[in-house]
Scaffold this motif. Structure first.
Motif, PDB file in Angstrom:
ATOM      1  N   GLY A  27       0.791  -1.223   0.000  1.00 13.24           N
ATOM      2  CA  GLY A  27       0.000   0.000   0.000  1.00 13.24           C
ATOM      3  C   GLY A  27       0.818   1.265   0.000  1.00 13.24           C
ATOM      4  O   GLY A  27       0.278   2.362  -0.193  1.00 13.24           O
ATOM      5  N   GLU A  28       2.139   1.138   0.215  1.00 11.13           N
ATOM      6  CA  GLU A  28       3.004   2.321   0.171  1.00 11.13           C
ATOM      7  C   GLU A  28       2.983   2.934  -1.225  1.00 11.13           C
ATOM      8  O   GLU A  28       2.713   2.260  -2.215  1.00 11.13           O
ATOM      9  CB  GLU A  28       4.435   1.906   0.544  1.00 11.13           C
ATOM     10  CG  GLU A  28       5.440   3.044   0.570  1.00 11.13           C
ATOM     11  CD  GLU A  28       6.829   2.551   0.929  1.00 11.13           C
ATOM     12  OE1 GLU A  28       7.015   2.077   2.063  1.00 11.13           O
ATOM     13  OE2 GLU A  28       7.725   2.619   0.066  1.00 11.13           O
ATOM     14  N   ALA A  29       3.280   4.219  -1.302  1.00  9.47           N
ATOM     15  CA  ALA A  29       3.358   4.938  -2.581  1.00  9.47           C
ATOM     16  C   ALA A  29       2.023   4.910  -3.315  1.00  9.47           C
ATOM     17  O   ALA A  29       1.943   4.577  -4.502  1.00  9.47           O
ATOM     18  CB  ALA A  29       4.471   4.363  -3.456  1.00  9.47           C
ATOM     19  N   LEU A  30       0.960   5.253  -2.580  1.00  9.80           N
ATOM     20  CA  LEU A  30      -0.388   5.301  -3.162  1.00  9.80           C
ATOM     21  C   LEU A  30      -0.764   3.973  -3.813  1.00  9.80           C
ATOM     22  O   LEU A  30      -1.422   3.928  -4.854  1.00  9.80           O
ATOM     23  CB  LEU A  30      -0.480   6.438  -4.187  1.00  9.80           C
ATOM     24  CG  LEU A  30      -0.252   7.860  -3.644  1.00  9.80           C
ATOM     25  CD1 LEU A  30      -0.272   8.876  -4.781  1.00  9.80           C
ATOM     26  CD2 LEU A  30      -1.309   8.203  -2.604  1.00  9.80           C
ATOM     27  N   GLY A  31      -0.315   2.882  -3.187  1.00  7.32           N
ATOM     28  CA  GLY A  31      -0.633   1.562  -3.706  1.00  7.32           C
ATOM     29  C   GLY A  31       0.367   1.027  -4.702  1.00  7.32           C
ATOM     30  O   GLY A  31       0.213  -0.096  -5.199  1.00  7.32           O
ATOM     31  N   GLY A  32       1.423   1.797  -4.993  1.00  7.53           N
ATOM     32  CA  GLY A  32       2.434   1.332  -5.941  1.00  7.53           C
ATOM     33  C   GLY A  32       3.155   0.092  -5.458  1.00  7.53           C
ATOM     34  O   GLY A  32       3.565  -0.758  -6.251  1.00  7.53           O
ATOM     35  N   VAL A  33       3.320  -0.020  -4.139  1.00  9.29           N
ATOM     36  CA  VAL A  33       3.899  -1.231  -3.555  1.00  9.29           C
ATOM     37  C   VAL A  33       2.742  -2.183  -3.285  1.00  9.29           C
ATOM     38  O   VAL A  33       1.982  -2.008  -2.335  1.00  9.29           O
ATOM     39  CB  VAL A  33       4.673  -0.912  -2.262  1.00  9.29           C
ATOM     40  CG1 VAL A  33       5.259  -2.191  -1.665  1.00  9.29           C
ATOM     41  CG2 VAL A  33       5.784   0.101  -2.535  1.00  9.29           C
ATOM     42  N   ALA A  34       2.604  -3.189  -4.133  1.00  5.14           N
ATOM     43  CA  ALA A  34       1.429  -4.057  -4.074  1.00  5.14           C
ATOM     44  C   ALA A  34       1.506  -5.086  -2.958  1.00  5.14           C
ATOM     45  O   ALA A  34       0.476  -5.537  -2.453  1.00  5.14           O
ATOM     46  CB  ALA A  34       1.241  -4.765  -5.417  1.00  5.14           C
ATOM     47  N   GLN A  35       2.718  -5.483  -2.564  1.00  3.78           N
ATOM     48  CA  GLN A  35       2.885  -6.483  -1.512  1.00  3.78           C
ATOM     49  C   GLN A  35       4.095  -6.128  -0.662  1.00  3.78           C
ATOM     50  O   GLN A  35       4.990  -5.407  -1.125  1.00  3.78           O
ATOM     51  CB  GLN A  35       3.039  -7.879  -2.117  1.00  3.78           C
ATOM     52  CG  GLN A  35       4.135  -8.002  -3.162  1.00  3.78           C
ATOM     53  CD  GLN A  35       4.150  -9.360  -3.832  1.00  3.78           C
ATOM     54  OE1 GLN A  35       4.069 -10.384  -3.169  1.00  3.78           O
ATOM     55  NE2 GLN A  35       4.250  -9.377  -5.156  1.00  3.78           N
ATOM     56  N   PRO A  36       4.135  -6.598   0.577  1.00  4.53           N
ATOM     57  CA  PRO A  36       5.275  -6.267   1.448  1.00  4.53           C
ATOM     58  C   PRO A  36       6.589  -6.634   0.774  1.00  4.53           C
ATOM     59  O   PRO A  36       6.772  -7.773   0.334  1.00  4.53           O
ATOM     60  CB  PRO A  36       5.018  -7.117   2.693  1.00  4.53           C
ATOM     61  CG  PRO A  36       3.544  -7.373   2.687  1.00  4.53           C
ATOM     62  CD  PRO A  36       3.159  -7.476   1.247  1.00  4.53           C
ATOM     63  N   THR A  37       7.502  -5.669   0.686  1.00  2.00           N
ATOM     64  CA  THR A  37       8.706  -5.841  -0.128  1.00  2.00           C
ATOM     65  C   THR A  37       9.963  -5.518   0.669  1.00  2.00           C
ATOM     66  O   THR A  37      10.029  -4.508   1.375  1.00  2.00           O
ATOM     67  CB  THR A  37       8.648  -4.938  -1.377  1.00  2.00           C
ATOM     68  OG1 THR A  37       7.483  -5.275  -2.144  1.00  2.00           O
ATOM     69  CG2 THR A  37       9.882  -5.125  -2.249  1.00  2.00           C
ATOM     70  N   LEU A  38      10.957  -6.380   0.524  1.00  2.00           N
ATOM     71  CA  LEU A  38      12.284  -6.201   1.105  1.00  2.00           C
ATOM     72  C   LEU A  38      13.259  -5.986  -0.045  1.00  2.00           C
ATOM     73  O   LEU A  38      13.285  -6.770  -0.991  1.00  2.00           O
ATOM     74  CB  LEU A  38      12.664  -7.448   1.910  1.00  2.00           C
ATOM     75  CG  LEU A  38      14.094  -7.574   2.435  1.00  2.00           C
ATOM     76  CD1 LEU A  38      14.413  -6.473   3.438  1.00  2.00           C
ATOM     77  CD2 LEU A  38      14.292  -8.955   3.079  1.00  2.00           C
ATOM     78  N   VAL A  39      14.044  -4.908   0.020  1.00  2.00           N
ATOM     79  CA  VAL A  39      14.962  -4.561  -1.070  1.00  2.00           C
ATOM     80  C   VAL A  39      16.401  -4.616  -0.564  1.00  2.00           C
ATOM     81  O   VAL A  39      16.714  -4.066   0.499  1.00  2.00           O
ATOM     82  CB  VAL A  39      14.670  -3.152  -1.627  1.00  2.00           C
ATOM     83  CG1 VAL A  39      15.553  -2.877  -2.851  1.00  2.00           C
ATOM     84  CG2 VAL A  39      13.197  -3.004  -1.998  1.00  2.00           C
ATOM     85  N   PHE A  40      17.272  -5.274  -1.334  1.00  6.99           N
ATOM     86  CA  PHE A  40      18.707  -5.283  -1.064  1.00  6.99           C
ATOM     87  C   PHE A  40      19.413  -4.469  -2.148  1.00  6.99           C
ATOM     88  O   PHE A  40      19.078  -4.572  -3.334  1.00  6.99           O
ATOM     89  CB  PHE A  40      19.259  -6.710  -1.046  1.00  6.99           C
ATOM     90  CG  PHE A  40      18.712  -7.559   0.064  1.00  6.99           C
ATOM     91  CD1 PHE A  40      18.860  -7.178   1.382  1.00  6.99           C
ATOM     92  CD2 PHE A  40      18.037  -8.739  -0.211  1.00  6.99           C
ATOM     93  CE1 PHE A  40      18.356  -7.951   2.418  1.00  6.99           C
ATOM     94  CE2 PHE A  40      17.529  -9.524   0.808  1.00  6.99           C
ATOM     95  CZ  PHE A  40      17.685  -9.128   2.123  1.00  6.99           C
ATOM     96  N   TYR A  41      20.429  -3.685  -1.728  1.00 10.88           N
ATOM     97  CA  TYR A  41      21.052  -2.718  -2.627  1.00 10.88           C
ATOM     98  C   TYR A  41      22.527  -3.037  -2.884  1.00 10.88           C
ATOM     99  O   TYR A  41      23.219  -3.573  -2.008  1.00 10.88           O
ATOM    100  CB  TYR A  41      20.943  -1.314  -2.029  1.00 10.88           C
ATOM    101  CG  TYR A  41      19.522  -0.828  -1.897  1.00 10.88           C
ATOM    102  CD1 TYR A  41      18.866  -0.243  -2.975  1.00 10.88           C
ATOM    103  CD2 TYR A  41      18.828  -0.970  -0.701  1.00 10.88           C
ATOM    104  CE1 TYR A  41      17.558   0.205  -2.861  1.00 10.88           C
ATOM    105  CE2 TYR A  41      17.517  -0.533  -0.574  1.00 10.88           C
ATOM    106  CZ  TYR A  41      16.887   0.052  -1.660  1.00 10.88           C
ATOM    107  OH  TYR A  41      15.590   0.476  -1.548  1.00 10.88           O
TER     108      TYR A  41
END
Length: 355
Positions: free
Chosen positions: A261-275
């Protein structure tokens, strides 16, 4: 049930009651374990033989039984939150002493916010190993939750004319964007010569040995404000010189987390990002134990950009060290640099539904 525990002992294992009684004995103390009660399902506080610098998701039965002397249902691994990595860890007997059933004496120095101790709790699973069920809980909060009476004493060899532990935790309305964070205490903080090669803000002279102590005091004060004032849950880790990660206290550079739901729904599912990180000793901060823990927190999607480190030429994008996110409105701000490649910035925005 004690009957079940005694049956286990007959097969070569010590019962929890035996462990409890031995821990109260001056003739044969178990210096690295302290049962909180004689009940069979009671937690046993332990000090592990090797420093883990955090809370791995599981521990082998051999590791646990080497300090408990027998099979137990739950353990609480005790570790210092802010001790320098190159100092010897005190034994459990220098910190706590069992007085009676659900009653312990605690060295008064542990009340100092710079001497904080945390507990990671593990439960014995069907496979016989021990699996993480809670982590980084303040020692006194943990003992309170276990209904253990705490007495503070200036030394642990008695007599125990003491003060009952109380709670002076202040509360206020939570104003953070999250109520749970990951922190890495700067227990092995130091000058990073790799990062200094192209970071003009860094002093080229290695800091004095006193800098680590100063930074740890500042960090422990921040930890106190977050946990005791703001009520934030802190998942706390440490690092040592053997990790060769002097900047490990900035984990926001190598991972980020995003709820659905983050980013006005742009994040559709809980996401973990590695950089991907530019310096090898920054990339080394992506420790398997911390990454494994993060992946137990319910993120159904993992976006791993770290492979760009091996591209030809390599590309880097160092997390929220280069990103400023408006999470509510889905807008990300990036200053393109050696640590923020434009291709990866655009890929991140597309993958995360930002603009």
């Amino acid at each position: 049930m004690f009957s079940a525990v005694r049956k286990e002992a007959s097969r070569g294992h010590s019962s929890l009651r035996d462990v409890f009684l031995r821990s109260l004995s001056t003739a044969s103390p178990l210096l690295d374990s302290l049962p909180l009660s004689k009940n069979a399902d009671s937690t046993v506080l332990v000090r592990l033989p090797e420093q883990l610098w955090g809370h791995p998701v599981s521990l082998s039965s051999q590791t646990v039984q080497s300090v408990t002397g027998g099979r137990v249902s739950k353990i609480g691994v005790v570790r210092e939150a802010f001790q320098r990595h190159d100092l010897p860890a005190p034994s459990l007997s220098n910190m706590l002493k069992g007085l009676s059933d659900r009653s312990v004496a605690v060295h008064a120095s542990l009340r100092d916010q710079h001497n904080r101790v945390v507990v990671d709790e593990y439960a014995c699973g069907p496979d016989g190993d021990y699996h993480l069920i809670s982590n980084s809980t303040d020692l006194f909060r943990y003992l309170h939750g276990e209904d253990v009476r705490v007495s503070f004493v200036p030394h642990l060899d008695g007599p125990f004319n003491s003060v009952r532990a109380g709670s002076n935790t202040a509360t206020r309305t939570l104003k953070q964007s999250t109520n749970e964070v990951v922190m890495v205490a700067p227990t092995a903080f130091g000058f990073n010569p790799q990062a200094a090669q192209d970071n003009s803000f860094m002093n080229a002279e290695a800091p004095s040995s006193g800098v680590t102590e100063t930074v740890l005091k500042e960090f422990s004060a921040l930890y106190h404000e977050l946990t005791e004032v703001a009520g934030v849950k802190v998942n706390l880790w440490q690092h040592s010189g053997t990790h060769d990660t002097p900047d490990a206290c900035f984990p926001n550079n190598w991972f980020s987390t995003h709820p659905a739901g983050e980013a006005l729904g742009g994040v559709a599912q809980p996401t973990l990002v590695f950089y991907p990180m530019k310096c090898p000793n920054r990339a080394a901060e992506r420790r398997a134990d911390i990454m494994g823990f993060l992946q137990t927190k319910g993120y159904s999607r993992v976006l791993d950009l770290s492979g760009a480190e091996a591209a030809s030429p390599p590309k880097y994008f160092e997390g929220t060290g280069v990103l400023v996110n408006d999470r509510m409105n889905g807008v990300a701000y990036v200053a393109i640099s050696e640590r923020a490649h434009q291709d990866l910035a655009e890929k991140w925005a597309e993958e995360m539904g930002y603009k």
